[in-house]
Design an enzyme around this catalytic site. Sequence first.
Site, mmCIF file in Angstrom:
data_model
loop_
_atom_site.group_PDB
_atom_site.id
_atom_site.type_symbol
_atom_site.label_atom_id
_atom_site.label_comp_id
_atom_site.label_asym_id
_atom_site.label_seq_id
_atom_site.Cartn_x
_atom_site.Cartn_y
_atom_site.Cartn_z
ATOM 1 N N SER A 13 34.476 71.350 39.750
ATOM 2 C CA SER A 13 35.407 71.148 38.635
ATOM 3 C C SER A 13 36.844 71.022 39.147
ATOM 4 O O SER A 13 37.632 70.249 38.600
ATOM 5 C CB SER A 13 35.281 72.271 37.599
ATOM 6 O OG SER A 13 35.799 73.484 38.085
ATOM 7 N N MET A 90 32.888 77.157 50.372
ATOM 8 C CA MET A 90 32.479 78.553 50.542
ATOM 9 C C MET A 90 32.178 78.872 52.007
ATOM 10 O O MET A 90 31.096 79.357 52.349
ATOM 11 C CB MET A 90 31.242 78.832 49.672
ATOM 12 C CG MET A 90 31.429 78.455 48.209
ATOM 13 S SD MET A 90 32.885 79.190 47.462
ATOM 14 C CE MET A 90 32.242 80.806 47.139
ATOM 15 N N HIS A 109 42.162 80.136 45.267
ATOM 16 C CA HIS A 109 41.330 81.336 45.123
ATOM 17 C C HIS A 109 41.605 81.976 43.762
ATOM 18 O O HIS A 109 42.768 82.130 43.366
ATOM 19 C CB HIS A 109 41.638 82.330 46.245
ATOM 20 C CG HIS A 109 40.737 83.516 46.196
ATOM 21 N ND1 HIS A 109 39.407 83.465 46.594
ATOM 22 C CD2 HIS A 109 40.941 84.784 45.759
ATOM 23 C CE1 HIS A 109 38.852 84.649 46.403
ATOM 24 N NE2 HIS A 109 39.756 85.458 45.903
HETATM 25 C C1 GRF Z 1 36.879 78.143 41.994
HETATM 26 O O1 GRF Z 1 36.962 79.274 41.169
HETATM 27 C C2 GRF Z 1 37.747 78.301 43.211
HETATM 28 O O2 GRF Z 1 38.924 79.008 42.978
HETATM 29 C C3 GRF Z 1 36.848 79.077 44.127
HETATM 30 O O3 GRF Z 1 35.571 78.527 43.936
HETATM 31 C C4 GRF Z 1 35.481 78.012 42.600
HETATM 32 C C5 GRF Z 1 35.028 76.585 42.684
HETATM 33 O O4 GRF Z 1 34.731 76.035 41.435
HETATM 34 N N1 GRF Z 1 37.336 79.016 45.489
HETATM 35 P P1 GRF Z 1 34.510 74.458 41.278
HETATM 36 O O5 GRF Z 1 33.399 74.048 42.230
HETATM 37 O O6 GRF Z 1 35.790 73.775 41.598
HETATM 38 O O7 GRF Z 1 34.106 74.254 39.858
#
Ligand code: GRF
Length: 190
Positions: A13, A90, A109
């Site tokens: 997202s 991740m 983050h």
């Molecule tokens: C987000 O909350 C970001 O801050 C964290 O991982 C999540 C990723 O969400 N590091 P998306 O894949 O961008 O929806």
Amino acid sequence: MKRLAVFASGTGSNFLALVEAVKEGRLNASIHLLVCDRPGAPVIEKAKHAGIETFVAAPKTFHSKADYEGSILKVLAEKGIDVLILAGYMRLVGSTLLEAYPSKIINIHPSLLPEFTGLDAIKRAYESGTKKTGVTVHLVDEGMDTGPVLAQETLPILSDETLEELETRMHALEHELFPRAIQAFLEPSL
Ligand code: GRF
């Protein structure tokens, strides 16, 4: 105009929010590549739909982290990428990428760093009983969610909201703050 590569592992997202911000002229940069470490992650389809090239590689299929990052570096060089954007990537960035892109890797983050580094940051803040949390955009170093802060915004945790409601508000804040913080990093106003 700076050439960006976005690194992501999951839903994407934030990746989509960046694509939209570029389209709408709120982020004056171009996105040339999605790097994904999880084959099958939903973000890959989102990139294809947006017409952005993907490089998908599972780290376990390489002999070492240096080999894995070396294969990414090759594609980044081919595409002339200037800045790396971690949007839900991740994985800890290793020395191969850190040395090739010093102070040019940006992460988002979902907490008020240095509080709640690592996984499940929204849930851990919610369950801690704290009255506020927030979103941090920072430069990446060898640590987990450490490195100089570029932007940080606070979100009060409402007394009657569920974790899901807080998560929704946090993601909305991320989607707004991330492109704004990257834009300010790329073109600081005097
Ligand atoms: C987000 O909350 C970001 O801050 C964290 O991982 C999540 C990723 O969400 N590091 P998306 O894949 O961008 O929806």
